[in-house]
Design a protein around this motif. Structure first.
Motif, mmCIF file in Angstrom:
data_model
loop_
_atom_site.group_PDB
_atom_site.id
_atom_site.type_symbol
_atom_site.label_atom_id
_atom_site.label_comp_id
_atom_site.label_asym_id
_atom_site.label_seq_id
_atom_site.Cartn_x
_atom_site.Cartn_y
_atom_site.Cartn_z
ATOM 1 N N ILE A 140 6.426 4.620 8.856
ATOM 2 C CA ILE A 140 7.000 4.818 7.533
ATOM 3 C C ILE A 140 6.095 5.768 6.770
ATOM 4 C CG2 ILE A 140 7.665 3.723 5.355
ATOM 5 C CD1 ILE A 140 8.203 1.165 6.905
ATOM 6 N N GLY A 141 6.674 6.847 6.302
ATOM 7 C CA GLY A 141 5.866 7.838 5.594
ATOM 8 C C GLY A 141 4.809 8.469 6.465
ATOM 9 N N MET A 143 10.245 -2.674 0.231
ATOM 10 C CA MET A 143 8.816 -2.447 0.469
ATOM 11 C C MET A 143 8.012 -3.456 -0.345
ATOM 12 S SD MET A 143 6.416 0.921 -0.280
ATOM 13 C CE MET A 143 7.366 1.958 0.830
ATOM 14 N N TYR A 144 7.065 -4.143 0.321
ATOM 15 C CA TYR A 144 6.239 -5.148 -0.338
ATOM 16 C C TYR A 144 4.862 -4.578 -0.711
ATOM 17 C CZ TYR A 144 9.790 -8.576 0.871
ATOM 18 O OH TYR A 144 10.970 -9.269 0.952
ATOM 19 N N PRO A 145 4.083 -5.305 -1.527
ATOM 20 C CA PRO A 145 2.808 -4.777 -2.044
ATOM 21 C C PRO A 145 1.834 -4.255 -0.992
ATOM 22 C CG PRO A 145 3.406 -6.741 -3.267
ATOM 23 C CD PRO A 145 4.402 -6.615 -2.138
ATOM 24 N N TYR A 151 2.919 -0.819 -0.023
ATOM 25 C CA TYR A 151 2.803 0.048 -1.209
ATOM 26 C C TYR A 151 1.352 0.490 -1.402
ATOM 27 C CZ TYR A 151 2.956 1.335 -6.190
ATOM 28 O OH TYR A 151 2.842 2.001 -7.383
ATOM 29 N N LYS A 152 0.431 -0.469 -1.288
ATOM 30 C CA LYS A 152 -0.991 -0.150 -1.438
ATOM 31 C C LYS A 152 -1.517 0.627 -0.235
ATOM 32 C CE LYS A 152 -1.767 -4.358 -4.157
ATOM 33 N NZ LYS A 152 -2.369 -5.728 -4.160
ATOM 34 N N GLY A 153 -1.051 0.252 0.960
ATOM 35 C CA GLY A 153 -1.516 0.917 2.172
ATOM 36 C C GLY A 153 -1.150 2.389 2.228
ATOM 37 N N LEU A 154 -0.021 2.759 1.626
ATOM 38 C CA LEU A 154 0.405 4.158 1.580
ATOM 39 C C LEU A 154 -0.178 4.894 0.374
ATOM 40 C CD1 LEU A 154 4.201 3.792 2.524
ATOM 41 C CD2 LEU A 154 2.312 4.498 4.003
ATOM 42 N N ARG A 167 9.916 -2.710 -8.988
ATOM 43 C CA ARG A 167 9.027 -1.780 -9.684
ATOM 44 C C ARG A 167 9.621 -0.378 -9.699
ATOM 45 N NH1 ARG A 167 2.965 -2.744 -7.479
ATOM 46 N NH2 ARG A 167 2.575 -1.225 -9.134
ATOM 47 N N GLY A 168 10.543 -0.117 -8.759
ATOM 48 C CA GLY A 168 11.157 1.198 -8.650
ATOM 49 C C GLY A 168 11.575 1.438 -7.211
ATOM 50 N N GLN A 169 11.894 2.680 -6.880
ATOM 51 C CA GLN A 169 12.257 3.010 -5.512
ATOM 52 C C GLN A 169 11.630 4.332 -5.099
ATOM 53 O OE1 GLN A 169 16.409 3.786 -4.767
ATOM 54 N NE2 GLN A 169 16.686 4.910 -6.665
ATOM 55 N N ILE A 170 11.523 4.538 -3.780
ATOM 56 C CA ILE A 170 10.964 5.765 -3.246
ATOM 57 C C ILE A 170 11.656 6.091 -1.927
ATOM 58 C CG2 ILE A 170 9.089 4.560 -2.023
ATOM 59 C CD1 ILE A 170 7.319 7.005 -2.631
ATOM 60 N N ARG A 171 11.868 7.369 -1.671
ATOM 61 C CA ARG A 171 12.515 7.802 -0.427
ATOM 62 C C ARG A 171 11.448 8.273 0.558
ATOM 63 N NH1 ARG A 171 17.658 8.544 0.868
ATOM 64 N NH2 ARG A 171 18.268 10.026 2.490
#
Length: 209
Positions: free
Chosen positions: A65-66, A84-86, A89-92, A117-121
């Protein structure tokens, strides 16, 4: 006569090799679905199969992912959106500025309402295929780092089997598969149970005060 034998050698070698494989063997299916015409191509196909098999055994052929290898990903064909969980989110190294707004509340597995919290592609790579998906970022506990849901499975044309712990999807003229790690699944289950017991213990302690 010798020229005729030499000309048929590649076909004979390929046919003999393929017949020697079990009918359900992935490499045999690959050779049948996408035929080759020379021994050199056969060697290349074998090498590719070995690399994919080694990647799967080492946990590298499962999900990126990413652009990063990601573990503890839950495939849930009943879920309508990718989550996506915390930890991920922090790892990326994502920041609030990387997210776009997502205002619709979600319902967790426990039946509680969660405000995203929001979204990201981001791109998701599974073995040989890459698709871009919208992840809804939530600030809630989960033993998993992310949930792959209907949108990704539909984009791949994939079929998920909870019985066989595999996801299969068509790629060119063959079928690729992603195999679930049994040990990782057990770790996630233990983590989820431990978290629930801790939460219940804390709730009981607060009531007794």
């Amino acid at each position: 006569m010798y020229n005729e034998i030499d000309g048929d050698f590649d076909d004979m070698a390929i046919s003999t090799f393929k017949v020697g494989l079990p009918v359900e063997h992935d490499l045999r299916k690959s050779l049948t679905g996408k035929p080759i015409t020379s021994v050199v191509q056969l060697i290349d196909r074998i090498d590719k199969y070995k690399r994919v098999e080694e990647d799967q055994q080492q946990g590298k052929g499962k999900a990126k992912i990413g652009g990063y290898d990601v573990k503890r990903v839950l495939v849930d064909q009943g879920n309508a959106v990718e989550i996506m969980y915390p930890d991920l989110y922090k790892g990326l190294n994502l920041k609030p500025k990387d997210l776009t707004a997502y205002d619709s509340p979600l319902v967790s597995f426990k039946g509680k309402t969660v405000v995203p919290r929001g979204q990201i592609r981001l791109p998701i790579q599974t073995v040989s295929e890459v698709v871009e998906m919208n992840f809804i970022v939530v600030d809630a506990y989960s033993p998993y780092t992310a949930i792959m849901a209907k949108p990704q499975l539909h984009a791949l044309g994939a079929i998920s089997s909870t019985l066989h712990q595999k996801v299969k999807y068509p790629s060119e003229s063959q079928v690729e598969k992603v195999v679930r790690s049994q040990s990782m699944a057990r770790q996630c289950m233990v983590a989820a149970i431990s978290h629930r017991l801790e939460a219940e213990s804390s709730a009981s302690a607060e009531k007794s005060l």
